[in-house]
Design a protein around this motif. Structure first.
Motif, PDB file in Angstrom:
ATOM      1  N   ARG A  70     -66.491  38.873-104.151  1.00 54.84           N
ATOM      2  CA  ARG A  70     -67.210  37.607-104.288  1.00 54.84           C
ATOM      3  C   ARG A  70     -68.090  37.625-105.543  1.00 54.84           C
ATOM      4  O   ARG A  70     -68.075  36.685-106.343  1.00 54.84           O
ATOM      5  CB  ARG A  70     -68.065  37.339-103.057  1.00 54.84           C
ATOM      6  CG  ARG A  70     -68.884  36.059-103.158  1.00 54.84           C
ATOM      7  CD  ARG A  70     -69.859  35.948-102.019  1.00 54.84           C
ATOM      8  NE  ARG A  70     -69.191  35.756-100.754  1.00 54.84           N
ATOM      9  CZ  ARG A  70     -68.958  34.555-100.216  1.00 54.84           C
ATOM     10  NH1 ARG A  70     -69.347  33.478-100.837  1.00 54.84           N
ATOM     11  NH2 ARG A  70     -68.355  34.466 -99.060  1.00 54.84           N
ATOM     12  N   ASN A  71     -68.862  38.704-105.733  1.00 55.76           N
ATOM     13  CA  ASN A  71     -69.706  38.812-106.919  1.00 55.76           C
ATOM     14  C   ASN A  71     -68.869  38.841-108.194  1.00 55.76           C
ATOM     15  O   ASN A  71     -69.238  38.237-109.204  1.00 55.76           O
ATOM     16  CB  ASN A  71     -70.578  40.065-106.843  1.00 55.76           C
ATOM     17  CG  ASN A  71     -71.640  39.940-105.786  1.00 55.76           C
ATOM     18  OD1 ASN A  71     -72.005  38.841-105.373  1.00 55.76           O
ATOM     19  ND2 ASN A  71     -72.143  41.076-105.337  1.00 55.76           N
ATOM     20  N   TYR A  77     -66.246  35.187-113.653  1.00 54.67           N
ATOM     21  CA  TYR A  77     -65.355  34.063-113.936  1.00 54.67           C
ATOM     22  C   TYR A  77     -65.946  32.707-113.538  1.00 54.67           C
ATOM     23  O   TYR A  77     -65.285  31.686-113.722  1.00 54.67           O
ATOM     24  CB  TYR A  77     -64.012  34.271-113.232  1.00 54.67           C
ATOM     25  CG  TYR A  77     -63.250  35.440-113.781  1.00 54.67           C
ATOM     26  CD1 TYR A  77     -62.683  35.393-115.047  1.00 54.67           C
ATOM     27  CD2 TYR A  77     -63.114  36.606-113.041  1.00 54.67           C
ATOM     28  CE1 TYR A  77     -61.996  36.471-115.557  1.00 54.67           C
ATOM     29  CE2 TYR A  77     -62.409  37.690-113.550  1.00 54.67           C
ATOM     30  CZ  TYR A  77     -61.853  37.612-114.798  1.00 54.67           C
ATOM     31  OH  TYR A  77     -61.175  38.676-115.308  1.00 54.67           O
ATOM     32  N   ASN A  78     -67.150  32.684-112.958  1.00 52.85           N
ATOM     33  CA  ASN A  78     -67.800  31.439-112.523  1.00 52.85           C
ATOM     34  C   ASN A  78     -66.910  30.622-111.589  1.00 52.85           C
ATOM     35  O   ASN A  78     -66.787  29.410-111.726  1.00 52.85           O
ATOM     36  CB  ASN A  78     -68.211  30.586-113.732  1.00 52.85           C
ATOM     37  CG  ASN A  78     -69.246  31.288-114.576  1.00 52.85           C
ATOM     38  OD1 ASN A  78     -70.096  32.004-114.055  1.00 52.85           O
ATOM     39  ND2 ASN A  78     -69.163  31.103-115.878  1.00 52.85           N
ATOM     40  N   VAL A  79     -66.271  31.303-110.646  1.00 50.41           N
ATOM     41  CA  VAL A  79     -65.421  30.650-109.649  1.00 50.41           C
ATOM     42  C   VAL A  79     -66.214  30.544-108.357  1.00 50.41           C
ATOM     43  O   VAL A  79     -66.621  31.575-107.806  1.00 50.41           O
ATOM     44  CB  VAL A  79     -64.132  31.468-109.416  1.00 50.41           C
ATOM     45  CG1 VAL A  79     -63.301  30.872-108.309  1.00 50.41           C
ATOM     46  CG2 VAL A  79     -63.329  31.562-110.691  1.00 50.41           C
ATOM     47  N   PRO A  80     -66.446  29.333-107.844  1.00 44.43           N
ATOM     48  CA  PRO A  80     -67.179  29.222-106.582  1.00 44.43           C
ATOM     49  C   PRO A  80     -66.308  29.681-105.409  1.00 44.43           C
ATOM     50  O   PRO A  80     -65.176  29.228-105.250  1.00 44.43           O
ATOM     51  CB  PRO A  80     -67.502  27.730-106.491  1.00 44.43           C
ATOM     52  CG  PRO A  80     -66.507  27.060-107.368  1.00 44.43           C
ATOM     53  CD  PRO A  80     -66.128  28.034-108.434  1.00 44.43           C
ATOM     54  N   GLN A 114     -60.950  32.069-100.303  1.00 45.24           N
ATOM     55  CA  GLN A 114     -60.974  30.630-100.077  1.00 45.24           C
ATOM     56  C   GLN A 114     -61.993  30.030-101.038  1.00 45.24           C
ATOM     57  O   GLN A 114     -63.165  30.407-101.038  1.00 45.24           O
ATOM     58  CB  GLN A 114     -61.350  30.318 -98.632  1.00 45.24           C
ATOM     59  CG  GLN A 114     -61.249  28.854 -98.303  1.00 45.24           C
ATOM     60  CD  GLN A 114     -61.503  28.607 -96.831  1.00 45.24           C
ATOM     61  OE1 GLN A 114     -61.760  29.542 -96.076  1.00 45.24           O
ATOM     62  NE2 GLN A 114     -61.432  27.362 -96.439  1.00 45.24           N
ATOM     63  N   LEU A 115     -61.527  29.124-101.884  1.00 45.48           N
ATOM     64  CA  LEU A 115     -62.385  28.520-102.890  1.00 45.48           C
ATOM     65  C   LEU A 115     -63.336  27.524-102.248  1.00 45.48           C
ATOM     66  O   LEU A 115     -63.121  27.063-101.121  1.00 45.48           O
ATOM     67  CB  LEU A 115     -61.535  27.839-103.962  1.00 45.48           C
ATOM     68  CG  LEU A 115     -60.534  28.751-104.677  1.00 45.48           C
ATOM     69  CD1 LEU A 115     -59.671  27.940-105.623  1.00 45.48           C
ATOM     70  CD2 LEU A 115     -61.247  29.854-105.414  1.00 45.48           C
ATOM     71  N   ALA A 116     -64.394  27.187-102.973  1.00 46.73           N
ATOM     72  CA  ALA A 116     -65.400  26.262-102.460  1.00 46.73           C
ATOM     73  C   ALA A 116     -64.781  24.880-102.248  1.00 46.73           C
ATOM     74  O   ALA A 116     -63.679  24.581-102.715  1.00 46.73           O
ATOM     75  CB  ALA A 116     -66.571  26.178-103.428  1.00 46.73           C
ATOM     76  N   HIS A 117     -65.523  24.010-101.555  1.00 49.75           N
ATOM     77  CA  HIS A 117     -65.042  22.681-101.177  1.00 49.75           C
ATOM     78  C   HIS A 117     -64.640  21.879-102.414  1.00 49.75           C
ATOM     79  O   HIS A 117     -65.394  21.772-103.370  1.00 49.75           O
ATOM     80  CB  HIS A 117     -66.133  21.940-100.403  1.00 49.75           C
ATOM     81  CG  HIS A 117     -65.686  20.585 -99.917  1.00 49.75           C
ATOM     82  ND1 HIS A 117     -64.750  20.447 -98.933  1.00 49.75           N
ATOM     83  CD2 HIS A 117     -66.035  19.329-100.308  1.00 49.75           C
ATOM     84  CE1 HIS A 117     -64.544  19.167 -98.720  1.00 49.75           C
ATOM     85  NE2 HIS A 117     -65.326  18.469 -99.541  1.00 49.75           N
TER      86      HIS A 117
END
Length: 169
Positions: A70-71, A77-80, A114-117
């Motif tokens: 997650r970190n 990569y600034n991926v939520p 799982q990516l953010a909403h």
């Protein structure tokens, strides 16, 4: 006699550097580490089964945890990221060498992120089936002629009555 006395100043520095080289384990309550340069390599993998559009599959090292992944994704990569699920895939044990001894493939860890909403991911189509923008019509006509010639040679002669070509009449 202390280790510093018989190792000397150079030996003790090398010994201390070697002992602290490992990745520090995360313990609940400790502050999260800032990531400057990572020791891990992750692979983005095309899933074998259909996944939701907001789920991405990675192959990660066995030492990497969910919190580390997650970190890694959020800070580098600034991926939520909404959620991370992991599983250990056991390596195949079917291959055998020349002495008929089983060869075990190494185990690896698979992570489902799982990516953010509202975020989705789809693999790019690297080899589209349609026409290429740089292809010329002369090349395509020549290719069509070669394919027609191959099909004509491979089709059976109706005058032979189903007798194979290798059987001379």
């Amino acid at each position: 006699m202390s280790p510093e006395a018989w190792l000397g100043p150079v030996g003790s520095v090398a010994l201390l550097a070697h002992q602290t080289h490992g990745y520090p384990l995360y313990q609940l309550g400790n502050p999260q580490l800032r990531v400057f340069r990572t020791n891990f390599f992750i692979q983005l993998v095309r899933p074998g089964t259909a996944q939701p559009e907001d789920t991405v599959q990675f192959r990660i090292p066995m030492e990497m945890s969910r919190v580390d992944l997650r970190n890694y994704l959020e800070r580098i990569y600034n991926v939520p990221v909404a959620a991370v699920r992991t599983r250990v895939q056991h390596g195949s044990n079917r291959r055998r060498d020349h002495r008929n001894v089983r060869i075990k493939q190494p185990d690896y860890k698979v992570a489902y992120v799982q990516l953010a909403h509202g975020q989705t991911f789809t693999f790019p189509d690297l080899f589209p089936k349609g026409k290429r923008p740089g292809g010329s019509s002369v090349d395509e006509d020549l290719q069509d002629q070669v394919l027609e010639e191959q099909q004509r040679r491979q089709s059976s002669d109706p005058r032979r009555g189903g007798v194979p070509g290798w059987f001379g009449l």
